[in-house]
Motif scaffolding. Structure first.
Motif, PDB file in Angstrom:
ATOM      1  N   GLY A  13      47.884  63.604  75.066  1.00 58.47           N
ATOM      2  CA  GLY A  13      48.202  64.593  74.626  1.00 58.47           C
ATOM      3  C   GLY A  13      49.959  64.549  74.324  1.00 58.47           C
ATOM      4  O   GLY A  13      50.423  63.796  75.053  1.00 58.47           O
ATOM      5  N   ARG A  59      52.315  72.005  77.087  1.00 58.64           N
ATOM      6  CA  ARG A  59      51.659  71.795  75.827  1.00 58.64           C
ATOM      7  C   ARG A  59      50.941  70.387  75.598  1.00 58.64           C
ATOM      8  O   ARG A  59      49.815  70.583  75.093  1.00 58.64           O
ATOM      9  N   ARG A  62      47.768  70.400  77.554  1.00 54.87           N
ATOM     10  CA  ARG A  62      46.554  70.872  77.029  1.00 54.87           C
ATOM     11  C   ARG A  62      45.920  70.149  76.322  1.00 54.87           C
ATOM     12  O   ARG A  62      44.560  70.063  76.058  1.00 54.87           O
ATOM     13  N   GLU A  63      46.703  69.622  75.349  1.00 50.74           N
ATOM     14  CA  GLU A  63      46.232  68.671  74.237  1.00 50.74           C
ATOM     15  C   GLU A  63      45.594  67.468  74.856  1.00 50.74           C
ATOM     16  O   GLU A  63      44.427  66.992  74.388  1.00 50.74           O
ATOM     17  N   LEU A  65      44.112  67.214  77.723  1.00 52.31           N
ATOM     18  CA  LEU A  65      42.913  67.713  78.394  1.00 52.31           C
ATOM     19  C   LEU A  65      41.704  68.221  77.369  1.00 52.31           C
ATOM     20  O   LEU A  65      40.539  67.689  77.365  1.00 52.31           O
ATOM     21  N   GLU A  66      42.080  68.714  76.274  1.00 56.09           N
ATOM     22  CA  GLU A  66      41.232  68.954  75.082  1.00 56.09           C
ATOM     23  C   GLU A  66      40.597  67.625  74.398  1.00 56.09           C
ATOM     24  O   GLU A  66      39.490  67.672  74.310  1.00 56.09           O
ATOM     25  N   ASN A  67      41.642  66.625  74.337  1.00 53.34           N
ATOM     26  CA  ASN A  67      41.028  65.220  73.771  1.00 53.34           C
ATOM     27  C   ASN A  67      40.223  64.676  74.405  1.00 53.34           C
ATOM     28  O   ASN A  67      39.370  63.822  74.189  1.00 53.34           O
ATOM     29  N   ASP A  69      38.263  66.101  76.637  1.00 53.46           N
ATOM     30  CA  ASP A  69      36.917  66.931  77.058  1.00 53.46           C
ATOM     31  C   ASP A  69      37.145  67.136  78.605  1.00 53.46           C
ATOM     32  O   ASP A  69      35.827  67.178  78.914  1.00 53.46           O
ATOM     33  N   THR A  71      38.371  69.830  81.796  1.00 48.64           N
ATOM     34  CA  THR A  71      38.698  71.251  82.050  1.00 48.64           C
ATOM     35  C   THR A  71      39.789  71.192  83.189  1.00 48.64           C
ATOM     36  O   THR A  71      40.151  70.173  83.983  1.00 48.64           O
TER      37      THR A  71
END
Length: 342
Positions: A13, A59, A62-63, A65-67, A69, A71
């Motif tokens: 991210g 920031r 977080r990106e 972790l989201e990319n 998948d 937590t």
């Protein structure tokens, strides 16, 4: 061949400051903007007022972790590399990033080796996996936000400094973007080069009538070499020569050699340095990140992973390609190389 503990990057991210044009703003930083535009940069990124390094790092994290998948609860370790002056003194940015993510109880580690912090950060992630069977997923976050109270982003070390962060979710045994090996070299003779004279514990405040930025690091470099052009040129040759040495050492540790390199991703340096680095390693300039550096600026410790991912997104790296991530940290002075197999 990989070992069970060999880590690979699952996803990344990124978070950048606001984009600014170098030719249009160089005069705001230096009296002779031609010297800056000659470095070959088109743009740089500057964090908006009130946006801190911790903000950009969180920031980007977080990106990532989201990319991936993943937590926060899946993380076994958070490693942060901060390459400029921290937001506060007596304070740990790695813990602050963890707090921003809500990662309560997750161990954190901080690296501050300037723009080379990316390499020991990745090494630490790999070492933690090798030494601790319970460490499987690590978040590595690298951030650079220039403290303009301490230094001039266009008149410090031959680069145009830029504000940005990159985060990578690294997992044990992941088959892509595997970290194979690394190497480094330190020449302590140059420990005082590029140091910022005022603001640290030795000299907390500048003399009356002077500011924190009133000492030019480049002027200090010239003084170190007695203003002797031949000694300075020998120093510049040492920079590229030692870089080639650590590339060879890292490749040898991975059981590879230069003929297998697909690309070299260096810190986002000026174009003249890129040409010298490409020549030293024996690669065409087009197989470096020289063009990306033009539009990104030097994002400190974030450069290498930002550019690695950009080359992948552009389809310029394929499965199995061998990449050398390289850097030189002027405070120190340190040379680093990490070998990654796409």
């Amino acid at each position: 061949m990989g070992t069970p503990t060999e880590p690979g990057i699952v996803a990344t991210g990124m978070a950048f400051g606001e984009r600014h044009d170098v030719p249009a703003t160089a005069a705001d930083y230096v009296p002779d903007p031609e010297t800056v535009t000659a470095l070959g940069y088109d743009a740089y990124h500057r964090a908006a007022p009130g946006v801190t390094a911790t903000d950009l790092a969180a920031r980007a994290a977080r990106e990532a972790l989201e990319n991936a998948d993943v937590t926060v609860a899946d993380l076994d370790l958070i490693v942060v590399g901060n390459s400029d002056v921290p937001d506060y003194l007596g304070w740990d940015p790695s813990a602050a990033v963890a707090r921003s993510l809500g990662a309560h109880g997750t161990p954190t580690v901080l690296f501050t080796q300037a723009c080379a912090a990316w390499s020991p950060a990745l090494d630490h992630a790999a070492g933690a996996m090798a030494l601790s069977p319970g460490v499987d997923t690590v978040l590595v976050v690298l951030v650079n936000v220039v403290s303009e109270a301490h230094s001039n982003r266009m008149d410090f070390n031959g680069c145009v400094a830029s504000d940005g962060a990159v985060a990578a979710v690294v997992r044990r045994g992941h088959p892509r973007l595997r970290r194979l090996s690394s190497a480094q070299f330190t020449n302590p003779e140059y420990a005082d080069l590029f140091r910022i004279e005022y603001g640290g514990a030795a000299v907390p405040l500048p003399p009356p009538g002077r500011g924190l930025r009133d000492v030019s690091p480049m002027a200090s470099v010239y003084r170190h070499f007695g203003r002797d052009p031949e000694r300075f040129q020998a120093f510049m040759k040492e920079i590229t020569g030692r870089l080639a040495d650590v590339v060879d050492e890292a490749l040898a540790r991975a059981g590879r050699d230069r003929s297998e390199l697909t690309r070299l991703i260096h810190l986002n340096d000026n174009q003249q340095t890129f040409r010298a680095v490409a020549d030293a390693v024996g690669l065409p300039l087009a197989r470096t990140n020289a063009e990306l550096a033009r539009s990104l600026g030097h994002m400190g410790a974030a450069d290498q992973l930002v550019c690695l991912w950009r080359h992948i997104e552009a389809g310029e790296l394929a499965l199995g390609d061998l990449v050398a991530l390289t850097g030189v940290a002027s405070p120190g002075m340190h040379w680093f190389c990490t070998i990654v197999e796409v």
